[in-house]
Design a protein around this motif. Structure first.
Motif, mmCIF file in Angstrom:
data_model
loop_
_atom_site.group_PDB
_atom_site.id
_atom_site.type_symbol
_atom_site.label_atom_id
_atom_site.label_comp_id
_atom_site.label_asym_id
_atom_site.label_seq_id
_atom_site.Cartn_x
_atom_site.Cartn_y
_atom_site.Cartn_z
ATOM 1 N N SER A 29 82.534 92.071 57.928
ATOM 2 C CA SER A 29 82.761 91.843 59.350
ATOM 3 C C SER A 29 82.983 93.163 60.058
ATOM 4 C CB SER A 29 83.987 90.951 59.530
ATOM 5 O OG SER A 29 84.388 90.932 60.879
ATOM 6 N N PRO A 30 82.607 93.250 61.339
ATOM 7 C CA PRO A 30 82.875 94.481 62.095
ATOM 8 C C PRO A 30 84.357 94.839 62.145
ATOM 9 C CG PRO A 30 81.328 93.086 63.280
ATOM 10 C CD PRO A 30 81.823 92.276 62.119
ATOM 11 N N VAL A 31 85.251 93.842 62.048
ATOM 12 C CA VAL A 31 86.680 94.160 62.131
ATOM 13 C C VAL A 31 87.153 94.932 60.916
ATOM 14 C CG1 VAL A 31 87.112 92.125 63.528
ATOM 15 C CG2 VAL A 31 87.475 92.004 61.070
ATOM 16 N N ALA A 32 86.358 94.972 59.837
ATOM 17 C CA ALA A 32 86.746 95.688 58.625
ATOM 18 C C ALA A 32 86.270 97.131 58.632
ATOM 19 C CB ALA A 32 86.204 94.967 57.389
ATOM 20 N N LEU A 47 76.137 86.876 63.913
ATOM 21 C CA LEU A 47 76.633 86.154 65.093
ATOM 22 C C LEU A 47 77.829 86.873 65.701
ATOM 23 C CD1 LEU A 47 76.474 82.381 64.087
ATOM 24 C CD2 LEU A 47 75.003 83.615 65.660
ATOM 25 N N VAL A 48 78.686 87.409 64.868
ATOM 26 C CA VAL A 48 79.865 88.114 65.368
ATOM 27 C C VAL A 48 79.456 89.341 66.177
ATOM 28 C CG1 VAL A 48 81.900 89.430 64.663
ATOM 29 C CG2 VAL A 48 81.349 87.278 63.520
ATOM 30 N N ARG A 49 78.417 90.035 65.751
ATOM 31 C CA ARG A 49 78.030 91.304 66.370
ATOM 32 C C ARG A 49 76.970 91.146 67.456
ATOM 33 N NH1 ARG A 49 75.425 94.732 63.148
ATOM 34 N NH2 ARG A 49 76.418 96.598 63.970
ATOM 35 N N LEU A 68 86.968 83.632 65.574
ATOM 36 C CA LEU A 68 88.061 84.594 65.435
ATOM 37 C C LEU A 68 87.533 86.015 65.278
ATOM 38 C CD1 LEU A 68 90.454 82.597 63.084
ATOM 39 C CD2 LEU A 68 90.945 83.296 65.420
ATOM 40 N N HIS A 69 86.544 86.186 64.427
ATOM 41 C CA HIS A 69 85.965 87.517 64.233
ATOM 42 C C HIS A 69 85.270 87.996 65.513
ATOM 43 C CE1 HIS A 69 86.421 88.382 59.857
ATOM 44 N NE2 HIS A 69 86.650 87.086 59.824
ATOM 45 N N ARG A 70 84.661 87.074 66.230
ATOM 46 C CA ARG A 70 84.016 87.444 67.492
ATOM 47 C C ARG A 70 85.053 87.932 68.503
ATOM 48 N NH1 ARG A 70 79.248 89.094 69.824
ATOM 49 N NH2 ARG A 70 79.121 88.389 71.990
ATOM 50 N N ALA A 71 86.199 87.258 68.571
ATOM 51 C CA ALA A 71 87.259 87.687 69.487
ATOM 52 C C ALA A 71 87.730 89.093 69.144
ATOM 53 C CB ALA A 71 88.424 86.699 69.438
#
Length: 668
Positions: free
Chosen positions: A111-114, A226-228, A250-253
């Motif tokens: 995920s981008p958050v990582a 989809l998140v990115r 959640l990851h999108r937020a």
């Protein structure tokens, strides 16, 4: 501290000192940049002795890429004297390097958050944010990175680092070496430890073994895109139960919070979910968690109105009294009682069809398509409903109170008046199918059709409230690839999913995009170990004894991942008392905040929306939810809604679904 512990502490201190000296010699030999950059690089080299991997990108502006249990960190060192802070061009270069690392890691399902950008200011002591960049002083680098929440296992760290070294231009790996030799400047980990598919499976299996709260923050590789994604306007993510819609949301937020300067609003209907989802996001992305507001729609609308000085006099009891009096005077002896003698159906008609859709004139109501309402009403019957509605409104005004629908309508009027002054950069709506049309219009009005502004997440098959609408009714146009359907179930085994689908197999539904969909949908499954246990007993006492036995037979620590769900509040009280007598710890879903707690989660089917558990027990599941064919249209509608609620409860289970029934038990 005992002698053994003291001796071990001295040994660790000596080892760390030796590693630091080795790292300093190695950095001097490498001929790294300025003195401050060499000191930071030496610290990061010491981390490689603790399982981290370090890559140097000479082709990318001298950035460092560090991969460890806490994720991927793209590091740039500012070695200028004076501590004036990073230059704009350095910050821009670091963000560009981070974007390249995100793209490279996305193919492995990260995920981008990582992937996080870090700017280290040599010779300084600080820890603060600069947009999405974390600014650290030289002394804070090691402690901060080691304190990050664990995301990756050791084999994943190695595989991700190997992959990044292969695909990022100009990357070279460094590890702490005991004997620094000029002809061998680095020690390479062997390629091929994991192929891409192997790494994905390892990550999936690791998440499954973790507590359910950590599993809820796991993002499958297929969902990363989809998140990115960059959406040109409002977007919609739908899909059957278990396909990870909430996790993607959640990851999108978090992704949006890291890429915008404004706040993100994450909204759902149920008032218990925001606490849980806030905890999950804080686990996934602590650096941006404070920039995402998790709220139930009605609580947010009330606060929004109060901040703007709009009086809100919400009183559910007085509003209920107003309706009861209106029904007594105009409903009980009217033609409506011949269709359904119970006032609840007509209260729902007012709440979800008339006020929920924002209708203010009878002519609007006379022609509106009443989504998901099975009792057909001709014009004269609708006239009777409208008269009941007007009487209710008059009684409500007499008491000077608002109901929940009024709060949303007032907020929509205020947002429309302030158009262009939204406090939010983006809005994410989870379980959108449970909102009214006015609620969706309100959230759309906050951000309009701005790119990446509105994301609607939900599934019409999991509707647990009456009424319905289409997105086009709200003026929302989902075009092209802005409507995405997830089709892979990561939660349920075939046994659990088949049991749940059998309940709703004959209940075709129309989602908010207007697409007719059969009750039994085909999905791809990735999990195969879940089981269904059915228990049928002749008496309630025997049934409850089996239930307690099943809970006590769970492995040690399993209660933390277990839920007991009930159809009614009466049943909730009964099983609260039963578990208390059996000395089984309980955590009410109303109070559950997403943090692990060693207790059975106890709540209603509705309160379980948006959650999942390794073990789910449904006592007397077929008593409160008769699955036979009722006679009237309104009874059929209620039975279908109850089946949908039961379906939601059953699909919360990942490893065990326990279904208890009692022969000839009276319904509650």
């Amino acid at each position: 501290m005992g002698a053994g512990a003291s001796q071990e502490a001295r040994r660790q201190e000596r080892l760390l000192r030796e590693q630091w000296e080795t790292a300093r010699r190695q950095v001097r030999w490498l001929g790294a940049g300025g003195e401050g950059e060499r000191r930071v690089l030496a610290q990061l080299l010491v981390l490689t002795a603790r399982g981290w991997r370090l890559l140097v990108r000479r082709a990318g502006g001298g950035d460092l890429v560090l991969v460890g249990p806490g994720g991927v960190f793209v590091v740039r060192v500012d070695d200028r004297a004076g501590g004036a802070g990073p230059r704009d061009e350095d910050a821009a270069g670091l963000l560009a390097a981070t974007k390249a690392a995100e793209s490279a890691a996305a193919s492995l399902g990260m995920s981008p958050v990582a992937v996080q950008p870090v700017m280290v200011l040599a010779g300084q002591s600080l820890d603060r944010g600069l947009g999405r960049i974390r600014l650290l002083g030289e002394q804070q680098v090691g402690p901060v990175l080691l304190a990050q929440p664990r995301r990756l296992r050791a084999e994943s760290v190695r595989a991700i680092a190997d992959h990044l070294e292969r695909v990022l231009p100009g990357c070279a790996g460094l590890v702490l070496e005991q004997d620094v030799a000029p002809e061998n400047g680095r020690q390479a980990f062997p390629d091929g430890l994991f192929d891409v598919n192997g790494l994905r499976e390892a990550a999936l299996e690791g998440a499954r073994r973790a507590p359910i709260e950590q599993w809820m923050t796991f993002l499958h590789p297929d969902q990363v895109a989809l998140v990115r994604r960059n959406w040109s306007g409002p977007a919609r993510i739908s899909g059957p139960a278990g396909t990870g819609k909430t996790v993607v949301a959640l990851h999108r937020a978090a992704h949006l919070a890291r890429r915008t300067t404004g706040r993100i609003l994450y909204v759902t209907f149920a008032n218990n979910l925001p606490r849980v989802q806030s905890t999950f996001l804080r686990t996934m992305a602590p650096a941006v968690a404070d920039r995402v507001d998790f709220r139930s729609l009605h609580s947010w609308a009330q606060e929004f109105l109060q901040e703007r000085g709009v009086p809100v006099r919400l009183n559910g009891d007085k509003a209920e009294t107003a309706f009861s009096l209106a029904w007594k005077d105009l409903g009980r002896e009217s033609r409506l009682a011949q269709i359904d003698p119970g006032p609840a159906y007509w209260r729902e008609e007012i709440d979800y069809v008339i006020k929920g859709r924002g209708l203010t004139r009878f002519e609007e109501y006379a022609v509106v398509v009443r989504k998901r309402r099975k009792a057909g009403l001709h014009r004269t019957q609708r006239q009777s409903v409208w008269e009941l509605y007007e009487e209710y409104e008059a009684r409500r005004h007499e008491r000077g109170v608002h109901d929940f629908n009024d709060v949303l309508s007032l907020a929509l009027a205020e947002v429309s008046r302030e158009r262009g002054r939204s406090p939010y950069a983006a809005v994410v709506v989870d379980e959108v199918q449970d909102l009214t049309l006015v609620g969706v219009r309100l959230l759309h009005a906050l951000v309009g059709d701005a790119p990446n502004g509105l994301l609607l997440v939900g599934d019409g098959q999991q509707t647990v409230y009456p009424g319905g609408f289409r997105l086009t009714d709200a003026g929302i146009d989902i075009r092209g690839d802005r409507g995405q359907v997830l089709r892979t179930n990561y939660r349920n085994s075939r046994q659990i999913l088949d049991a749940a689908l059998a309940v709703v197999a004959d209940d075709a539904f129309e989602d908010i995009d207007g697409e007719p969909t059969p009750g039994r949908r085909d999905v791809d499954l990735t999990y195969h170990d879940g089981n269904v246990v059915r228990v049928a007993e002749p008496t309630v006492e025997a049934h409850d004894q089996e239930l307690v036995g099943a809970l006590k037979a769970l492995p040690e620590g399993a209660l933390a991942d277990t839920a007991l769900l009930c159809a009614s509040k009466w049943a909730l009280g009964h099983y609260q008392r039963l578990l208390s007598r059996a000395e089984i710890p309980v955590c009410q879903l109303e109070q559950y905040d997403g943090n692990p707690v060693d207790a059975v989660k106890l709540g209603t089917y509705r309160r379980a929306k948006g959650l999942e558990f390794k073990n789910v027990l449904l006592p007397r599941y077929d008593t409160d939810f008769a699955l036979g064919t009722p006679g009237t249209d309104t009874a059929r509608e209620r039975a279908e809604l109850r089946r949908s609620q039961l379906f939601v409860a059953m699909t919360r289970a990942r490893d065990l679904l326990w279904l208890g029934s009692v022969a000839d038990a009276p319904a509650r």
